[in-house]
Design a protein around this motif. Sequence first.
Motif, PDB file in Angstrom:
ATOM      1  N   GLN A  22     137.038  23.041  15.273  1.00 40.66           N
ATOM      2  CA  GLN A  22     136.437  23.163  16.600  1.00 40.66           C
ATOM      3  C   GLN A  22     136.248  24.626  16.970  1.00 40.66           C
ATOM      4  N   ASN A  23     137.148  25.488  16.541  1.00 40.27           N
ATOM      5  CA  ASN A  23     137.049  26.902  16.865  1.00 40.27           C
ATOM      6  C   ASN A  23     135.831  27.559  16.252  1.00 40.27           C
ATOM      7  N   LYS A  24     135.307  27.009  15.181  1.00 39.41           N
ATOM      8  CA  LYS A  24     134.188  27.659  14.519  1.00 39.41           C
ATOM      9  C   LYS A  24     132.873  26.908  14.661  1.00 39.41           C
ATOM     10  N   LEU A  25     132.822  25.914  15.535  1.00 41.13           N
ATOM     11  CA  LEU A  25     131.602  25.157  15.751  1.00 41.13           C
ATOM     12  C   LEU A  25     131.106  25.326  17.184  1.00 41.13           C
ATOM     13  N   MET A  26     129.783  25.445  17.323  1.00 42.21           N
ATOM     14  CA  MET A  26     129.147  25.593  18.631  1.00 42.21           C
ATOM     15  C   MET A  26     128.017  24.569  18.734  1.00 42.21           C
ATOM     16  N   ILE A  27     127.705  24.188  19.964  1.00 40.20           N
ATOM     17  CA  ILE A  27     126.576  23.297  20.216  1.00 40.20           C
ATOM     18  C   ILE A  27     125.573  24.043  21.095  1.00 40.20           C
ATOM     19  N   LEU A  28     124.374  24.210  20.547  1.00 42.71           N
ATOM     20  CA  LEU A  28     123.247  24.820  21.244  1.00 42.71           C
ATOM     21  C   LEU A  28     122.344  23.683  21.706  1.00 42.71           C
ATOM     22  N   LYS A  29     122.237  23.503  23.025  1.00 43.25           N
ATOM     23  CA  LYS A  29     121.386  22.448  23.569  1.00 43.25           C
ATOM     24  C   LYS A  29     120.013  23.029  23.860  1.00 43.25           C
ATOM     25  N   LEU A  30     119.012  22.415  23.228  1.00 43.82           N
ATOM     26  CA  LEU A  30     117.612  22.783  23.440  1.00 43.82           C
ATOM     27  C   LEU A  30     116.896  21.593  24.060  1.00 43.82           C
ATOM     28  N   THR A  31     115.724  21.800  24.583  1.00 46.86           N
ATOM     29  CA  THR A  31     114.904  20.726  25.141  1.00 46.86           C
ATOM     30  C   THR A  31     114.699  19.625  24.107  1.00 46.86           C
ATOM     31  N   TYR A  32     114.609  20.006  22.840  1.00 54.03           N
ATOM     32  CA  TYR A  32     114.259  19.087  21.765  1.00 54.03           C
ATOM     33  C   TYR A  32     115.446  18.336  21.178  1.00 54.03           C
ATOM     34  N   GLY A  33     116.679  18.818  21.430  1.00 50.79           N
ATOM     35  CA  GLY A  33     117.865  18.180  20.887  1.00 50.79           C
ATOM     36  C   GLY A  33     118.987  19.175  20.685  1.00 50.79           C
TER      37      GLY A  33
END
Length: 185
Positions: A22-33
């Motif tokens: 979890q420390n090395k994962l990120m979630i980038l939310k874009l309009t497309y997904g």
Amino acid sequence: MKKKIYLLILFFSLLNTKTFAQNKLMILKLTYGDVEIELYQDKAPNHVKRFKELADSGKYDGVVFHRVIDGFMAQTGDVKFGNSNNENFNLSLAGTGGSDLPNLKAEFTDIAHTRGIISAARSADPDSANSQFFICFDSAPHLDRQYSVFGKVIKGMEFVDKIKKGEPNSGSVSEPDKIISLRSK
């Protein structure tokens, strides 16, 4: 008794593995997904720390992709002038700002700039990276060992591919897409 100790060790090992992941994962939310990013803490610890700090404090939310060149890369991360939610937003200045934090020293590695790589944007000074970053659409070997790679898209690259492209030469985008949110997973 040995079995209980073994189970306890196994339980804590699994817990630590999950926490590390979890420390090395990120979630980038874009309009497309949603785009999942793996960070390279061991290769560029200072860039990863800065990226996570700005992301988890919401500084990237609303920041536009101000420079997007088809077949090359999508650049974003100007939290000063590129944040469409901020009173300082100025699309003509997006790409010239950073954060209130000091610039970072380069952390060049042997990681190649291939599809999905995330690297720190900077000026001509190798030690001028601050908050801006780019995501490679394709291989860009001329950037290898010249820019600090600190992560890679591991899921959702098809959504990055949909980011609005800019002018062919400059990459300037007149009505740019933006980051909805960027947080640690």
